[in-house]
Design an enzyme around this catalytic site. Structure first.
Site, mmCIF file in Angstrom:
data_model
loop_
_atom_site.group_PDB
_atom_site.id
_atom_site.type_symbol
_atom_site.label_atom_id
_atom_site.label_comp_id
_atom_site.label_asym_id
_atom_site.label_seq_id
_atom_site.Cartn_x
_atom_site.Cartn_y
_atom_site.Cartn_z
ATOM 1 N N CYS A 144 -65.785 88.851 -37.050
ATOM 2 C CA CYS A 144 -64.576 90.162 -37.909
ATOM 3 C C CYS A 144 -63.901 89.615 -38.373
ATOM 4 C CB CYS A 144 -63.320 90.551 -36.313
ATOM 5 S SG CYS A 144 -62.386 91.661 -36.318
ATOM 6 N N CYS A 147 -59.777 88.860 -37.710
ATOM 7 C CA CYS A 147 -59.138 87.923 -36.650
ATOM 8 C C CYS A 147 -60.299 86.418 -36.794
ATOM 9 C CB CYS A 147 -59.189 88.406 -35.255
ATOM 10 S SG CYS A 147 -60.782 88.934 -34.638
ATOM 11 N N CYS A 169 -58.662 94.243 -32.679
ATOM 12 C CA CYS A 169 -58.425 94.050 -34.274
ATOM 13 C C CYS A 169 -57.921 95.669 -34.460
ATOM 14 C CB CYS A 169 -58.892 93.597 -35.102
ATOM 15 S SG CYS A 169 -59.049 91.826 -34.232
ATOM 16 N N CYS A 194 -60.576 101.379 -49.014
ATOM 17 C CA CYS A 194 -60.659 102.664 -47.938
ATOM 18 C C CYS A 194 -60.373 103.901 -47.906
ATOM 19 C CB CYS A 194 -61.599 102.028 -46.463
ATOM 20 S SG CYS A 194 -62.656 103.269 -46.300
ATOM 21 N N CYS A 233 -36.948 123.477 -34.248
ATOM 22 C CA CYS A 233 -35.290 123.742 -33.108
ATOM 23 C C CYS A 233 -35.002 122.381 -33.287
ATOM 24 C CB CYS A 233 -35.550 124.212 -31.763
ATOM 25 S SG CYS A 233 -33.982 124.078 -30.925
ATOM 26 N N CYS A 307 7.470 125.819 -33.418
ATOM 27 C CA CYS A 307 8.237 127.148 -32.992
ATOM 28 C C CYS A 307 8.957 127.431 -34.300
ATOM 29 C CB CYS A 307 8.882 126.990 -31.974
ATOM 30 S SG CYS A 307 9.468 128.156 -31.458
ATOM 31 N N CYS A 320 -6.381 131.597 -27.256
ATOM 32 C CA CYS A 320 -5.977 132.498 -27.722
ATOM 33 C C CYS A 320 -4.087 132.695 -28.506
ATOM 34 C CB CYS A 320 -5.325 133.127 -26.176
ATOM 35 S SG CYS A 320 -3.799 135.302 -26.773
ATOM 36 N N HIS A 343 2.414 142.657 -33.949
ATOM 37 C CA HIS A 343 0.771 142.772 -34.281
ATOM 38 C C HIS A 343 0.125 143.507 -33.789
ATOM 39 C CE1 HIS A 343 0.666 138.555 -35.679
ATOM 40 N NE2 HIS A 343 0.407 138.038 -36.223
#
Length: 527
Positions: A144, A147, A169, A194, A233, A307, A320, A343
């Protein structure tokens, strides 16, 4: 104080909290809303869910889209691979490689293939073959090159290019590519120079089952990312993809909001959470402006107000805007600090910014103050709805407990108390829409249509405040049959006013009737 990045991140997280979890989470027996209707199931994919606008109901803000799960995505790939395999008479493995090279554009693939076959194969990673089908085999006397192992009967592998290495390998190489680098579609032969692409048949011979599964997940991801009409998503832990045909050049004319089967709603154009009616470019500019500490530092950190009568510090603890000072019992509006008693009258003007006359802005400093005052008007209301929606979300999470208590107090069935769940969802959805109407209004140049928009915005805002106030009533009052009917009526009215507002803004956007302080068209074309 939070950094710019922290602020934008926090805003995104807050956006995530305010999604309507039921809009598109559909199962047997679920209802379809007035502005989302099922299309006929497409012939090419009977398992995909399809949505489209119901133009007969005037919902100009809807777009057509389909939701696909991982199996649907694999099925689409397999169908295209089979078709190319049949037309070009090549193996399925090679058909998959060449399709990925052409980003799944089958028509362009076939045209180029017919024009110059050798060039196309070389570019796709399917160059000349020097061996038969790849297989594992022991080679006597083989060493090889990776290796340098040369033991007798060493098990080896080579693709059609002929470059042979030991199996250990090869497996180590593939493991690094797939697990560490996240590569799958373009894994090349280990040999230097290659360009041969490893195919799925070869990979199945070499790697373990868990690595095969990871390989297929990565191929799915590549398929979605290669197609302009598909996007994942963005919800956490969701593996679905959404298909929508909206093009980038059209994002100045439409806000393409889509909904995944997991319940998450987001903009297909920018992948941010639902921001109708504001176009993507306005949202981008608005978030950047909000992140500028020079203009918003004091407002970002301000969670309390005084206030207007006794100057006591008051903290908002619900969605609210009807506030009552515990010290002096003065009732006022959290947004404009005006008397709450007024309002509900015809002069309600809390949503509208009154432009100053030219004499108030003669010098540069005065102009700067007017500009900042205008910005803070819209930002304050934007941030208020964001905070209210967050508080409404907290209430929503406690809704089931409230529904159980209401059952006990009134003797109602579980089905009969579902109106509270519906009201809670309507509050979140409408708050989300109202939030972005103020970002939209900030960049909107005044014309004859602006007052209609502001009237629609005002009507929705008043309805939402009324519903929010009713929703927060104690259990003893919620058990009253008249209040139940009032909440159900107000919920339906809020949903209706939201549709009217979004339909009007979307129709005017699509037809170019709005004028903005920024050029959306040129920005959209540059993307």
């Amino acid at each position: 104080m939070d950094s710019d990045e922290d602020f934008v991140s926090n805003m995104s997280s807050d956006d995530d909290l305010m999604q309507d979890d039921s809009d598109n989470e559909l199962s047997d027996g679920d209802e379809v809303s007035d502005f989302d209707v099922f299309d006929d199931q497409p012939d090419d994919d009977p398992n995909a869910i399809s949505y489209k606008s119901d133009k007969r109901k005037g919902t100009a803000f809807d777009v057509s889209y389909k939701v696909y799960d991982p199996d649907d995505i694999r099925r689409q790939q397999d169908e295209m691979i089979d078709e190319v395999n049949m037309i070009l008479a090549m193996s399925k493995e090679d058909a998959a490689i060449i399709l990925r090279h052409f980003r799944w554009n089958k028509e362009r693939l076939i045209d180029d293939y017919m024009d110059n076959l050798p060039k196309v194969l070389e570019a796709a990673g399917l160059g000349p073959s020097v061996s038969e089908l790849p297989k594992l085999e022991p080679i006597a006397g083989f060493m090889c090159d990776i290796c340098c192992e040369d033991e007798d009967g060493l098990l080896t592998f080579a693709m059609k290019c002929g470059h042979r290495y030991c199996v250990d390998c090869y497996r180590q190489y593939l493991g690094q590519k797939i697990r560490e680098e996240g590569e799958a579609a373009r894994i090349q032969c280990p040999s230097d120079g290659c360009k041969r692409i490893i195919d799925s048949r070869s990979l199945d011979l070499l790697v373990t089952t868990d690595l095969k599964n990871r390989y297929r997940e990565l191929l799915n991801r590549t398929f979605v990312e290669d197609k302009d009409t598909l996007k994942w998503c963005p919800a956490p832990d969701c593996a679905n993809a959404v298909e929508c045909a909206i093009k980038k050049k059209d994002l100045d004319k439409v806000v393409p909001t889509v909904g995944c089967n997991c319940g998450y709603r987001f903009c297909f154009g920018c992948i941010l959470s639902d921001h109708q009616p504001a176009p993507c470019e306005l949202v981008k500019r608005w978030l950047k402006k909000c992140a500028d500490d020079s203009e918003t530092a004091n407002w970002i950190s301000a969670n309390t107000k005084e206030c207007p009568k006794c100057n006591s510090t008051i903290e908002k603890n619900g969605g609210c805007n009807h506030m009552t000072c515990r010290k002096c019992k003065h009732e006022f509006c959290w947004m404009c600090m005006g008397l709450w008693s007024e309002h509900g009258t015809s002069w309600y003007n809390c949503n509208r910014f009154e432009e100053k006359s030219g004499t108030d802005a003669r010098d540069a400093q005065a102009k700067s103050r007017v500009s900042l005052e205008r910005y803070l008007h819209y930002y304050n209301r934007y941030a208020n709805h964001e905070q209210s929606a967050r508080l409404d979300k907290d209430i929503y999470q406690k809704t089931e407990k409230k529904m159980v208590q209401l059952q006990t107090a009134s003797g109602m069935s579980w089905i009969e108390v579902q109106y509270l769940n519906t009201a809670s969802q309507a509050l979140q959805t409408c708050r989300q829409t109202l939030k972005w109407t103020y970002a939209f209004a900030f960049y909107l140049a005044r014309n004859n249509l602006t007052e209609i928009f502001e009237d629609n915005q005002k009507d929705l805002e008043m309805a939402v405040e009324a519903l929010s106030e009713m929703f927060e009533k104690p259990i003893a009052e919620l058990a009253d049959a008249k209040l139940k009917v009032d909440i159900m009526d107000k919920t339906a009215y809020c949903n209706k006013r939201r549709v009217i507002l979004l339909d009007d803004t979307a129709d005017n956007l699509a037809n170019g009737r709005w004028s903005f302080n920024v050029d959306l068209k040129s920005v959209a074309n540059r993307r």
